[in-house]
Design an enzyme around this catalytic site. Structure first.
Site, PDB file in Angstrom:
ATOM      1  N   TRP A 288       0.678 -69.668 -39.916  1.00 26.26           N
ATOM      2  CA  TRP A 288       1.704 -68.764 -39.395  1.00 26.26           C
ATOM      3  C   TRP A 288       2.511 -69.434 -38.278  1.00 26.26           C
ATOM      4  O   TRP A 288       3.155 -68.760 -37.490  1.00 26.26           O
ATOM      5  CB  TRP A 288       1.048 -67.483 -38.861  1.00 26.26           C
ATOM      6  CG  TRP A 288       0.592 -66.532 -39.927  1.00 26.26           C
ATOM      7  CD1 TRP A 288       1.278 -65.450 -40.425  1.00 26.26           C
ATOM      8  CD2 TRP A 288      -0.650 -66.553 -40.632  1.00 26.26           C
ATOM      9  NE1 TRP A 288       0.541 -64.829 -41.397  1.00 26.26           N
ATOM     10  CE2 TRP A 288      -0.641 -65.468 -41.556  1.00 26.26           C
ATOM     11  CE3 TRP A 288      -1.763 -67.381 -40.601  1.00 26.26           C
ATOM     12  CZ2 TRP A 288      -1.705 -65.196 -42.407  1.00 26.26           C
ATOM     13  CZ3 TRP A 288      -2.817 -67.103 -41.453  1.00 26.26           C
ATOM     14  CH2 TRP A 288      -2.788 -66.030 -42.338  1.00 26.26           C
TER      15      TRP A 288
ATOM     16  N   CYS B 221      -0.170 -63.676 -45.924  1.00 26.85           N
ATOM     17  CA  CYS B 221      -0.903 -62.578 -46.559  1.00 26.85           C
ATOM     18  C   CYS B 221      -0.486 -62.330 -47.998  1.00 26.85           C
ATOM     19  O   CYS B 221      -1.327 -62.069 -48.862  1.00 26.85           O
ATOM     20  CB  CYS B 221      -0.795 -61.306 -45.726  1.00 26.85           C
ATOM     21  SG  CYS B 221       0.816 -60.487 -45.740  1.00 26.85           S
TER      22      CYS B 221
ATOM     23  N   HIS C 150       1.442 -55.763 -44.265  1.00 24.17           N
ATOM     24  CA  HIS C 150       0.292 -56.591 -44.636  1.00 24.17           C
ATOM     25  C   HIS C 150      -0.046 -56.316 -46.094  1.00 24.17           C
ATOM     26  O   HIS C 150      -0.066 -55.163 -46.529  1.00 24.17           O
ATOM     27  CB  HIS C 150      -0.911 -56.295 -43.747  1.00 24.17           C
ATOM     28  CG  HIS C 150      -2.128 -57.090 -44.115  1.00 24.17           C
ATOM     29  ND1 HIS C 150      -2.080 -58.452 -44.321  1.00 24.17           N
ATOM     30  CD2 HIS C 150      -3.412 -56.720 -44.350  1.00 24.17           C
ATOM     31  CE1 HIS C 150      -3.286 -58.887 -44.643  1.00 24.17           C
ATOM     32  NE2 HIS C 150      -4.108 -57.851 -44.677  1.00 24.17           N
TER      33      HIS C 150
ATOM     34  N   ASP D  94      -9.497 -57.956 -49.576  1.00 25.61           N
ATOM     35  CA  ASP D  94      -8.467 -58.653 -48.796  1.00 25.61           C
ATOM     36  C   ASP D  94      -8.938 -60.069 -48.510  1.00 25.61           C
ATOM     37  O   ASP D  94      -9.992 -60.269 -47.901  1.00 25.61           O
ATOM     38  CB  ASP D  94      -8.208 -57.892 -47.491  1.00 25.61           C
ATOM     39  CG  ASP D  94      -6.976 -58.389 -46.748  1.00 25.61           C
ATOM     40  OD1 ASP D  94      -6.452 -59.453 -47.113  1.00 25.61           O
ATOM     41  OD2 ASP D  94      -6.545 -57.709 -45.795  1.00 25.61           O
TER      42      ASP D  94
ATOM     43  N   TYR E  34       5.992 -61.681 -38.749  1.00 24.25           N
ATOM     44  CA  TYR E  34       5.753 -60.377 -39.372  1.00 24.25           C
ATOM     45  C   TYR E  34       4.384 -59.827 -39.005  1.00 24.25           C
ATOM     46  O   TYR E  34       4.106 -58.637 -39.174  1.00 24.25           O
ATOM     47  CB  TYR E  34       5.892 -60.469 -40.894  1.00 24.25           C
ATOM     48  CG  TYR E  34       4.702 -61.065 -41.605  1.00 24.25           C
ATOM     49  CD1 TYR E  34       3.691 -60.258 -42.120  1.00 24.25           C
ATOM     50  CD2 TYR E  34       4.584 -62.437 -41.789  1.00 24.25           C
ATOM     51  CE1 TYR E  34       2.599 -60.806 -42.782  1.00 24.25           C
ATOM     52  CE2 TYR E  34       3.512 -62.990 -42.448  1.00 24.25           C
ATOM     53  CZ  TYR E  34       2.516 -62.168 -42.944  1.00 24.25           C
ATOM     54  OH  TYR E  34       1.443 -62.710 -43.601  1.00 24.25           O
TER      55      TYR E  34
END
Length: 685
Positions: free
Chosen positions: A298, A333, A392, A415, A575
């Site tokens: 990220w 993600c 997400h 996840d 984000y």
């Protein structure tokens, strides 16, 4: 007898060991290590005698029935793959689904005589096949002798016998070897080990006895058979779409998915349970603690890999991981969720990608997202550990949950994005969506964490210089504003927020939150007084590189004059809610008359929020393109694309099948992300 004490003289210390340390094994605990690699196979003997050899050796078995040929009936246009919904898999092997009958044709050396001849089909998986473990399964053609898998003869013609086999609906999923064994009075003669007789058995959402049974054909087609997906991102009030080629039927993808379980050293015997598979894969899709598939990034610097915004599908990622045996760079993600979706659909587990807008990342499990501000009203980035992601993405997979009370099967959250550890590893789920909706967060796995992602209160704390904090504002409706997924059989979005939570402020919602608190979740109980001055921020759509005007409106709802010391901040924010750099900071004092409003205007120049000017040129440009059922992923690199110039890339390919599909493409470079496009293509038979 005397009462004298006896003092033991210590023995001399043993000599220091020399040489290598002893090899640590599990010998003495188990006869053999547990098989944990589908890629490892066993050597089944071609001849297996029942008796010890006599003076002249073993008796010959040549006078008995022999096997000339085995036809696995594995072509895409044959009944096996059509009936089992596996014709789209780009594979030379037979692929079937468990709990459903398939057929093979066996050619013997002479006509089969049921009264005299005895034979069986043997299915073997892993390196240590055992009947008791379900890794060695003999299947017999007579009703008098059946095992966990059923067998029957459907046709005989001259020397050819057609046999139907029905694998158990809970059998192990993976790659099997098949042998034909003929039984004689002296022993067993079987076919040689040949890769052409290898076959794959998958989960079967079309069969009621299977744990992944989904009784809705439209949903099945979408969540198992559809290759092209739409993943939602952006913001709650500015939803964006990203096309993605899951490519679950592409060549090599099925083997790549099985390798992921091998890499995790998942016992072969556990691979019939979708709960265990989903949990293992949730950990293995990220590389944080197990050298899994994807490396998260990220930072904005993707020098040593592919930018997450550049990927067009899962194929390159999975094939690269399988061939290199190294994690693939990079993911965020939606990439984790998309590749996980490919894994699940490829194995036959119904699945879909879900996007939660304003998703809370609650680090301490207290159902509160704590935002710490200093005395000037500025967010204290060092002390604020919780965050709210603009969106997400995670996955839902469909399965029964026999480990939970009735009613909590169906869609389960899994996840793969590494956020918090679960039982010591970065993973999440499967967590029952029904359990989350009803506050039953005690149920495994990780229901409390997912519950917090959509139900957290946002609490703003003012931190004084002495370290004490006071809640100054609580927003109970900000988190979990909207949950979206793709509509089955369509290209529109589907709002599934009501599957996760009851309406805000309803009696049911209050009951659920009370239930969650019984299991240890703590909500914010304070109710700070509501301010009588409202602040309204405008929604702006601004092109990158433009100057813009920010109008902040203050509304005085009281009957008295108010003076407001305001704090206006503008930051570049990922984000995930993490701030990168602050480009605007103003502290105006605004006086507002009773029942009036007043605007404060700030002019923001582009040079304040852009790291650097790109001067109309694009450097280090990557373009990627692919289309499900039409073309494999292709990519090109351009060192420099001049401003005002056009770029044409022509690619020739041979479609794999007829029908309507889409070609998707992305353009990505450090100065410009999120550029993508797609075109529908119809291929005639």
């Amino acid at each position: 007898m005397s009462d004298e004490a006896t003092i033991a003289t210590p023995s001399p210390a043993p000599p220091a060991p020399t040489g290598p340390p002893p090899k640590v094994t599990n010998r003495g605990r188990a006869a053999a290590p547990a098989a944990s690699a589908n890629s490892e196979t066993s050597d089944i003997p071609e001849y297996e005698y029942f008796i010890q050899p006599g003076p002249r050796g073993y008796p010959p078995l040549t006078e008995y029935l022999d096997i000339s040929e085995v036809d696995m009936m594995k072509r895409p246009d044959e009944s096996n793959k059509i009936a089992h919904h596996t014709a789209l898999y780009h594979s030379d092997y037979l692929i079937v689904r468990r709990g459903q009958e398939f057929q093979v044709m066996i050619t013997f050396s002479r006509p089969y005589k049921p009264a005299e001849d005895k034979f069986a089909l043997e299915f073997v998986i892993g390196s240590s096949p055992q009947f008791s473990k379900g890794t060695y399964v003999p299947v017999f053609p007579t009703k008098q002798r059946q095992t966990t898998w059923e067998g029957r003869i459907t046709n005989t013609s001259d020397n050819v016998v057609t046999m139907a086999i029905t694998p158990a609906a809970n059998c192990i999923v993976g790659k099997y070897q098949m042998y034909v064994a003929v039984v004689t009075p002296y022993g067993i003669r079987r076919t040689r080990k040949e890769s052409t007789r290898d076959m794959y058995i998958l989960f079967n959402p079309w069969v009621a006895e299977d744990a992944v049974f989904l009784d809705d054909e439209t949903e099945r087609q979408e969540c198992v058979m559809t290759e092209m997906g739409i993943i939602y991102h952006g913001a709650y009030d500015d939803i964006a779409e990203r096309d993605w080629n899951y490519g679950q039927f592409n060549y090599g993808i099925l083997d790549s998915c099985l390798y992921i379980m091998d890499r995790a050293e998942m016992p072969i015997t556990n691979r019939g349970d979708p709960i265990k598979i989903a949990r293992v894969a949730s950990a293995m899709l990220d590389s944080r603690d197990d050298e899994g598939v994807l490396v998260g990034n990220w930072t904005g610097d993707y020098t040593y890999g592919v930018a997450p915004t550049s990927w067009t599908g899962s194929t390159d990622i999975l094939l690269t991981y399988n061939s290199s045996k190294m994690p693939v760079c990079y993911a965020q993600c939606w990439v984790y969720a998309a590749v996980f979706n490919t894994f699940l659909r490829c194995l036959g587990i119904p699945s879909r990608v879900v996007t939660n807008y304003y998703s809370a990342h609650d680090n301490d499990g207290n159902l509160k997202t704590d935002i710490i501000m200093d005395e000037n009203g500025r967010i204290d980035r060092n002390r604020t550990r919780d965050s709210i992601w603009n969106y997400h993405c995670w996955n839902e997979c469909y399965m029964s949950r026999p480990d939970l009370p009735p009613g909590f099967g169906g869609w389960q959250v899994v996840d793969a994005t590494p956020q918090e550890t679960s039982d010591g590893m970065y993973r999440c789920g499967p967590a029952s969506v029904q359990a989350i909706k009803h506050g039953q967060i005690c149920f495994p796995f990780d229901a409390a964490f997912v519950f917090a992602e959509i139900n957290s209160d946002v609490v703003f704390h003012s931190r004084r210089k002495d370290g004490t904090m006071e809640p100054v504002r609580v927003n109970r409706t900000h988190v979990g504003r909207l949950v979206l997924t793709k509509s089955p059989g369509d290209v529109t979005r589907r709002n599934i927020t009501d599957q996760y939570k009851f309406a805000e402020g309803s009696t049911e919602e209050r009951t659920v939150l009370e239930k969650a608190e019984e299991y240890g979740c703590k909500r914010e109980k304070s109710s700070p007084p509501t301010a009588d001055v409202d602040v309204i921020l405008p929604n702006l759509e601004i092109s990158v590189g433009d100057n813009f005007e920010l109008n902040v409106e203050f509304i005085n709802k009281s009957d008295e004059r108010r003076t407001v010391d305001a704090y206006i901040s503008g930051s570049v924010v990922y984000y995930t809610g993490v701030a990168s750099t602050e480009f605007l900071f103003l502290t105006p004092r605004v006086a507002i008359e009773p029942k009036m409003n007043k605007k404060e205007v700030a002019i923001v120049e582009s040079k304040k929020y852009m790291k650097r000017l790109v001067e109309q040129n694009l450097e280090n440009v990557y373009i990627r393109m692919e289309g499900p059922g039409m073309m494999e992923p292709k990519s090109r690199y351009y060192r420099l694309v001049m401003g005002g110039s056009s770029l044409t890339w022509t690619e020739y390919f041979t479609p794999q099948r007829a029908g309507t599909s889409r070609v998707i493409a992305t353009l990505d470079c450090p100065a410009l992300r999120q550029v993508q496009g797609q075109a529908s293509v119809t291929i005639s038979p």
